[in-house]
Design an enzyme around this catalytic site. Structure first.
Site, PDB file in Angstrom:
ATOM      1  N   SER A 209     -34.729 -82.799  36.351  1.00  0.00           N
ATOM      2  CA  SER A 209     -35.639 -81.966  35.204  1.00  0.00           C
ATOM      3  C   SER A 209     -34.538 -81.399  34.164  1.00  0.00           C
ATOM      4  O   SER A 209     -34.932 -81.434  33.006  1.00  0.00           O
ATOM      5  CB  SER A 209     -36.066 -80.881  35.897  1.00  0.00           C
ATOM      6  OG  SER A 209     -35.028 -79.860  36.309  1.00  0.00           O
ATOM      7  N   ARG A 213     -35.574 -82.700  30.516  1.00  0.00           N
ATOM      8  CA  ARG A 213     -36.093 -81.706  29.617  1.00  0.00           C
ATOM      9  C   ARG A 213     -35.571 -82.005  28.244  1.00  0.00           C
ATOM     10  O   ARG A 213     -36.177 -82.064  27.060  1.00  0.00           O
ATOM     11  CB  ARG A 213     -35.655 -80.540  30.279  1.00  0.00           C
ATOM     12  CG  ARG A 213     -36.088 -79.415  29.164  1.00  0.00           C
ATOM     13  CD  ARG A 213     -35.859 -77.915  29.658  1.00  0.00           C
ATOM     14  NE  ARG A 213     -36.389 -77.643  30.971  1.00  0.00           N
ATOM     15  CZ  ARG A 213     -35.697 -77.510  32.126  1.00  0.00           C
ATOM     16  NH1 ARG A 213     -34.464 -77.889  32.224  1.00  0.00           N
ATOM     17  NH2 ARG A 213     -36.090 -77.149  33.302  1.00  0.00           N
ATOM     18  N   ASN A 217     -37.318 -83.419  24.992  1.00  0.00           N
ATOM     19  CA  ASN A 217     -37.622 -82.519  23.573  1.00  0.00           C
ATOM     20  C   ASN A 217     -36.833 -83.157  22.655  1.00  0.00           C
ATOM     21  O   ASN A 217     -37.480 -83.144  21.471  1.00  0.00           O
ATOM     22  CB  ASN A 217     -36.718 -81.176  23.764  1.00  0.00           C
ATOM     23  CG  ASN A 217     -37.724 -79.980  24.665  1.00  0.00           C
ATOM     24  OD1 ASN A 217     -38.597 -79.528  23.924  1.00  0.00           O
ATOM     25  ND2 ASN A 217     -37.481 -80.059  25.977  1.00  0.00           N
TER      26      ASN A 217
END
Lengths: 273, 156
Positions: A209, A213, A217
């Site tokens: 994660s 992440r 993004n």
């Protein structure tokens, strides 16, 4: 742009293709000339642009901070030293707030992550076609300038953090403590397999994660810049300026989140629940 | 999303960067910052102490001035007292001297009166003798009557 008038999917696909140097399936090493060729290389390939830009930015960070560190004075700091100290103090404060163990590695690691990721993210603000165009003039046909839009880069960081986290967990809690944490909670010793699955998933989810992440993004941001670049030129200013301004927030925020989560994970490694 | 050697390259460079940062960057900057912090807090402490010392010194100066004033007042008072005393003494001395001079003059006057009286007596005796001689018209034997005349003179 590589060809004169590429279709939209071609243009986007071209922008999302790394410059790959690797081992051809037929044998021999070389640069991949197409996305399919790059894919066929499998694991034995290197994204030269990702590595190049990230190393370059990393060296920029280290050079900048080292040059300040060498002549850091306790008297009145000047210009650049102020800026560097501001960042260092910010990181130091974050570490002091989030990390309660005794480990000399965590603060420098947090600083490295924050500044490095920040620099890599900032490459996103460079106009999407500028560097690829310059590269194509030099005969390089693929150039992805934002290393954090490459999962290899972000997962490389998060897996490194994960490995350090496990090392420090083992060091602080011992093998028994670490295994106990994985298997004896939350349901006690009668449900060890169930505990292990639960905690194992939680453990593995951390680096994935963390890395995805940042990748997600920045990849999304980059993709939108590419989309905007496909608009008619009179619309581009209207869209890319607000998006770039908004993206400044994302750039700093993602670097901060990555750093903060690293600190939190390190703290978890040093503290028994 | 091709996971390949780049991942390893990234991990290695990350770890090297952390090592470099830990060894050659972080301690220097943090030390400089901590040293400055210490200096600033020492400076503030010193300023505070200096302020306190100044206050004390001012208080002391006030005390000294007050003491000096008090002493000066005492001195002046003493001097006034002494002056009065001196004046009194001088008055007393003058009076005594005056008395003495008066007494001396008195004794001299007395003495002179005595002398004048003596002289007068002897002159009167002579005059008496001369008068008697004139009265008797005859020479009185001075040697015979001298004793009587001296007796009369002493009775005067």
């Amino acid at each position: 742009m590589a060809s004169d008038n590429p279709s939209v999917p071609e243009y986007i696909g071209h922008h999302l293709q790394n410059l790959v140097y690797g081992k051809f399936p037929e044998g021999g090493w070389g640069f991949a000339h197409s996305a399919a060729e790059a894919k066929s290389m499998g694991f034995w390939a290197i994204h030269v642009d990702t590595i190049g830009w990230s190393l370059g930015l990393g060296f920029l960070f280290l050079f900048l901070f080292r040059s300040i560190a060498k002549r850091a004075v306790a008297r009145e700091p000047s210009g650049l030293q102020n800026a560097v100290e501001m960042i260092v103090e910010f990181v130091d404060q974050s570490v002091k707030d989030g990390f309660h163990g005794a480990n000399r590695l965590v603060a420098p690691m947090a600083l490295t992550i924050f500044v490095w990721v920040l620099l890599m993210n900032t490459m996103d603000l460079v106009p999407v076609d500028l560097i690829p165009w310059l590269a194509s003039q030099l005969g390089i046909h693929y150039m992805k300038v934002v290393p954090t839009t490459d999962p290899n880069a972000t997962l490389g960081l998060s897996i490194s953090v994960f490995i350090l986290m496990i090392i420090f967990s083992l060091k602080v809690k011992g093998v028994g403590g670490f295994v106990g944490e994985l298997t004896l909670q939350p349901f006690g010793k009668w449900l060890i397999p169930f505990n292990f699955i639960l905690e194992g998933v939680g453990l593995i989810a951390k680096p994935i994660s963390l890395g995805l992440r940042l990748y997600g993004n920045l990849f999304a941001g980059e993709l939108i810049f590419i989309m905007i670049a496909l608009m008619p030129f009179y619309l581009q200013f209207l869209l890319s300026v607000p998006w770039a301004i908004f993206h400044i927030l994302v750039i700093v925020l993602q670097a901060y989140i990555f750093m903060m989560l690293t600190i939190v994970y390190m703290n978890m490694a040093h503290e028994a629940h | 999303m091709n996971i390949n050697l780049t991942l390893l390259g990234q991990m290695i460079s990350f770890l090297i960067f952390i090592g470099f940062c830990m060894k050659y960057v972080w301690p220097y900057i943090i030390n400089a910052m901590e040293e400055r912090q210490a200096r600033i807090s020492a400076g503030l402490r010193d300023a505070e102490r200096a302020k306190q010392e100044l206050k004390q010194a001012q208080q002391k100066a006030h005390e000294i001035v007050a003491e000096a004033k008090e002493q000066a007042g005492k001195r002046i008072e003493q001097a006034n007292k002494r002056a009065e005393q001196v004046i009194d003494e001088a008055k007393l001395k003058a009076r005594e001297e005056g008395e003495r001079l008066k007494a001396q003059a008195q004794t001299e006057i007395d003495q002179q009166i005595q002398e004048a009286k003596q002289e007068l007596k002897s002159k009167v005796a002579t005059l008496v003798v001369m008068g008697a001689e004139k009265i008797l018209e005859k020479q009185v034997d001075k040697s015979v009557h001298d004793r009587m005349l001296t007796g009369i003179a002493s009775d005067l």
